[in-house]
Scaffold this active site. Sequence first.
Site, PDB file in Angstrom:
ATOM      1  N   GLY A 139      35.374 -11.792 -34.684  1.00 25.21           N
ATOM      2  CA  GLY A 139      34.311 -12.734 -35.025  1.00 25.21           C
ATOM      3  C   GLY A 139      33.419 -13.119 -33.851  1.00 25.21           C
ATOM      4  O   GLY A 139      32.459 -13.876 -34.035  1.00 25.21           O
ATOM      5  N   GLU A 162      40.641  -9.150 -32.309  1.00 26.95           N
ATOM      6  CA  GLU A 162      40.241  -8.047 -33.188  1.00 26.95           C
ATOM      7  C   GLU A 162      38.732  -7.968 -33.347  1.00 26.95           C
ATOM      8  O   GLU A 162      38.204  -8.096 -34.455  1.00 26.95           O
ATOM      9  CB  GLU A 162      40.850  -8.364 -34.542  1.00 26.95           C
ATOM     10  CG  GLU A 162      41.392  -7.236 -35.312  1.00 26.95           C
ATOM     11  CD  GLU A 162      42.219  -7.872 -36.409  1.00 26.95           C
ATOM     12  OE1 GLU A 162      43.445  -7.859 -36.269  1.00 26.95           O
ATOM     13  OE2 GLU A 162      41.626  -8.414 -37.360  1.00 26.95           O
ATOM     14  N   PRO A 163      38.026  -7.791 -32.259  1.00 22.06           N
ATOM     15  CA  PRO A 163      36.566  -7.817 -32.340  1.00 22.06           C
ATOM     16  C   PRO A 163      35.969  -6.493 -32.817  1.00 22.06           C
ATOM     17  O   PRO A 163      36.434  -5.419 -32.440  1.00 22.06           O
ATOM     18  CB  PRO A 163      36.154  -8.057 -30.889  1.00 22.06           C
ATOM     19  CG  PRO A 163      37.251  -7.405 -30.098  1.00 22.06           C
ATOM     20  CD  PRO A 163      38.504  -7.577 -30.892  1.00 22.06           C
ATOM     21  N   TYR A 202      22.504  -9.988 -45.850  1.00 20.30           N
ATOM     22  CA  TYR A 202      22.855 -11.315 -45.303  1.00 20.30           C
ATOM     23  C   TYR A 202      21.638 -12.068 -44.768  1.00 20.30           C
ATOM     24  O   TYR A 202      21.816 -13.050 -44.034  1.00 20.30           O
ATOM     25  CB  TYR A 202      23.827 -11.175 -44.125  1.00 20.30           C
ATOM     26  CG  TYR A 202      24.961 -10.209 -44.308  1.00 20.30           C
ATOM     27  CD1 TYR A 202      26.007 -10.485 -45.182  1.00 20.30           C
ATOM     28  CD2 TYR A 202      24.998  -9.022 -43.578  1.00 20.30           C
ATOM     29  CE1 TYR A 202      27.065  -9.591 -45.326  1.00 20.30           C
ATOM     30  CE2 TYR A 202      26.061  -8.127 -43.716  1.00 20.30           C
ATOM     31  CZ  TYR A 202      27.076  -8.418 -44.595  1.00 20.30           C
ATOM     32  OH  TYR A 202      28.112  -7.534 -44.730  1.00 20.30           O
ATOM     33  N   CYS A 257      13.375   2.195 -53.240  1.00 24.17           N
ATOM     34  CA  CYS A 257      12.635   1.740 -54.413  1.00 24.17           C
ATOM     35  C   CYS A 257      13.074   0.343 -54.872  1.00 24.17           C
ATOM     36  O   CYS A 257      13.542   0.173 -55.988  1.00 24.17           O
ATOM     37  CB  CYS A 257      12.866   2.817 -55.450  1.00 24.17           C
ATOM     38  SG  CYS A 257      12.313   2.498 -57.024  1.00 24.17           S
TER      39      CYS A 257
HETATM   40  N1  LLP Z   1      39.379  -8.260 -38.427  1.00 18.13           N
HETATM   41  C1  LLP Z   1      39.259  -8.378 -39.754  1.00 18.13           C
HETATM   42  C2  LLP Z   1      40.454  -8.518 -40.575  1.00 18.13           C
HETATM   43  C3  LLP Z   1      37.987  -8.379 -40.338  1.00 18.13           C
HETATM   44  O1  LLP Z   1      37.871  -8.511 -41.656  1.00 18.13           O
HETATM   45  C4  LLP Z   1      36.845  -8.222 -39.526  1.00 18.13           C
HETATM   46  C5  LLP Z   1      35.515  -8.215 -40.105  1.00 18.13           C
HETATM   47  C6  LLP Z   1      37.032  -8.068 -38.130  1.00 18.13           C
HETATM   48  C7  LLP Z   1      38.317  -8.114 -37.624  1.00 18.13           C
HETATM   49  C8  LLP Z   1      35.904  -7.870 -37.174  1.00 18.13           C
HETATM   50  O2  LLP Z   1      34.981  -8.901 -37.197  1.00 18.13           O
HETATM   51  P1  LLP Z   1      33.799  -8.985 -36.108  1.00 18.13           P
HETATM   52  O3  LLP Z   1      34.424  -9.149 -34.748  1.00 18.13           O
HETATM   53  O4  LLP Z   1      33.009  -7.725 -36.193  1.00 18.13           O
HETATM   54  O5  LLP Z   1      33.002 -10.160 -36.510  1.00 18.13           O
HETATM   55  N2  LLP Z   1      29.185  -6.664 -42.356  1.00 18.13           N
HETATM   56  C9  LLP Z   1      29.107  -7.983 -41.772  1.00 18.13           C
HETATM   57  C10 LLP Z   1      30.355  -8.356 -41.031  1.00 18.13           C
HETATM   58  C11 LLP Z   1      31.597  -8.198 -41.865  1.00 18.13           C
HETATM   59  C12 LLP Z   1      32.851  -8.537 -41.146  1.00 18.13           C
HETATM   60  C13 LLP Z   1      34.029  -8.356 -42.013  1.00 18.13           C
HETATM   61  N3  LLP Z   1      35.270  -8.461 -41.330  1.00 18.13           N
HETATM   62  C14 LLP Z   1      27.864  -8.070 -40.896  1.00 18.13           C
HETATM   63  O6  LLP Z   1      27.133  -7.095 -40.798  1.00 18.13           O
HETATM   64  O7  LLP Z   1      27.557  -9.121 -40.328  1.00 18.13           O
END
Ligand code: LLP
Length: 418
Positions: free
Chosen positions: A231, A274-275, A317, A346
Site C-alpha cells: 500500500g 508486500e509492496p 479509479y 468506443c
Molecule cells: N498485497 C495484497 C494482498 C494486495 O491485495 C495488494 C494490492 C498488494 C499487496 C499490493 O498493494 P500496493 O503496494 O501495490 O498498493 N489496481 C489498483 C491497485 C489495486 C491493489 C490491490 N491489491 C490501482 O491501480 O491503484
Amino acid sequence: MNYIYSAVSSEKKFFGNSDPVQLSEKYGTPLYVYNENILRSRCRDLKGLISYSNFTVNFSPKANGNLELLKIVRSEGLRVDAMSPGEIYVNKMAGFKPEEILFISNNVGEDEFRYAINAGVKISVDSVSQLEMYGKINPGGKIAFRVNPGFGAGHHEKVTTAGQNTKFGIEMSSIPEVKRILKEYNLKLIGINQHIGSLFMEGGAYLQSTGNILSIAKQFEDLEFIDLGGGFGIPYRKQANQARLDLKILGNKLSELIHTFVSEYGKTIEFKIEPGRYIVAESGILLGKVYATKMNYDIKYIGTDLGFNVLVRPVMYDSHHDIEIYRKNGTPSIKEESVRIVGNICETGDIIAKDRMLPEIFEEDILGVLDSGAYGYSMSSNYNNRLRPAEVLIQADGNPRLIRRRDTLDDIVRNFII
Ligand code: LLP
C-alpha cells in the site's frame, strides 16, 4: 531537442541513451518503457525500511508481472507474493524459490490449493470456509491466514482492502473459529498477514494496523512470519511537486513496534511487507501518439492510441497521471490550453486525462503518461480487439531492450476453436 514538456523524465534521465520519439519510432506505440535504475533504487528504499534483521520485502507482481522486471527485483534480494497459479508460475520462471513465494489466496477452488501445495509455496487463506477446505485437502499442512482488522486505507473505495465494507480477510470475532479448524485438521499456523489497502501517503493507518496484527499474533505461539501488507504510495502529481511518503518516519516507528513485539514474543520471527506500486510505478512511462485534435462543442480533444485497454486506472479509479509531451522537430508550443486526452476505444469514458492545462499539443506528438509502471500493463486488455502494447526496458547502461513484444492479430484469435 525534442523534449517539449518533460521536466520529470528529463531530471531522472529516464530514457537513458534514447529518447521517447526514437523509442516510439523503433518499437511503435502504445509502448510501456521501464527504467532499470529507478526500479532498483525503489527496491533498495524498501529493503532499508526497518532496522530489524529478519525482514523481507515481498514484491506484489499484480502491479507488474513482466518476467524481466521480476528478475531484476529478485536480483535485489526481494521475494514475491502471488494471487493466482499464474503468478506462482511466472514467479518461479523468474527464479524465485518456492519458499520465497507467498500465495495470498482469495476464494479459490481445491485445484488452486493443490497447485500451490504441489508447487511448495507458502499459502495464506482469506476466510474460515477456505481454511476448512484447505484443512480437508492437506491435513497436517502449514497455513497462514489474512486478518481484517476492521479498518482500511486506500486511494479509492475499490482498493481499500480491509474494514467493514470489503470481502477481504477474517474478522476479529471469527478467530476462535480459526483456532478450532486449525486443531481439527492438525494444521500448523505459520503466519498471519494483512493488507489494508493500496496507496497511502501518510503512515498513520498502516502503523495502527501493524499494532493490531501484532496484538493478534500474540494469541498464536510459534509463528514463522507476520506480513504487514503493501500500500506504500507514490506521488502521482510530481509536476505539482507533491511530497513523497516519508519512509524514514514510518520505518522508525515500525522498527520500534517490531522490536518491542519480538522481545515480548521471545522469537525473532520474520516480518514481511508486500509492496507493489511503490516498487514499480515510477519506473514506468507509457508512450502514446497523438493522431487527431479537435474542438467538440467547446472542449478540445486530443485523440491518441492510449485507450483504456492500455491503461485503465484513470477510467476505473479516476486516477491522475501526469502527462509529458515530446515532439520530433522540437518546436515549442507558444500557448497553454485545457485539453481532454482520450484514446481510441468506443466509449465516452475513454479519457486518460480530463481537462488538463498543458502546452498546446499537435498531431504526431508523443505523449508520456508518467508513473504508469504499476497496474498499467498488468491491467491491460484486448477490449475492442486491440493489441496489448510492447514493453521496453531502459537498462542500467542506458540502452533500450524489448522485454515483451506487442500482441499480434494471431494472439487475438489464438483461443478460438476453428
Ligand atoms: N498485497 C495484497 C494482498 C494486495 O491485495 C495488494 C494490492 C498488494 C499487496 C499490493 O498493494 P500496493 O503496494 O501495490 O498498493 N489496481 C489498483 C491497485 C489495486 C491493489 C490491490 N491489491 C490501482 O491501480 O491503484
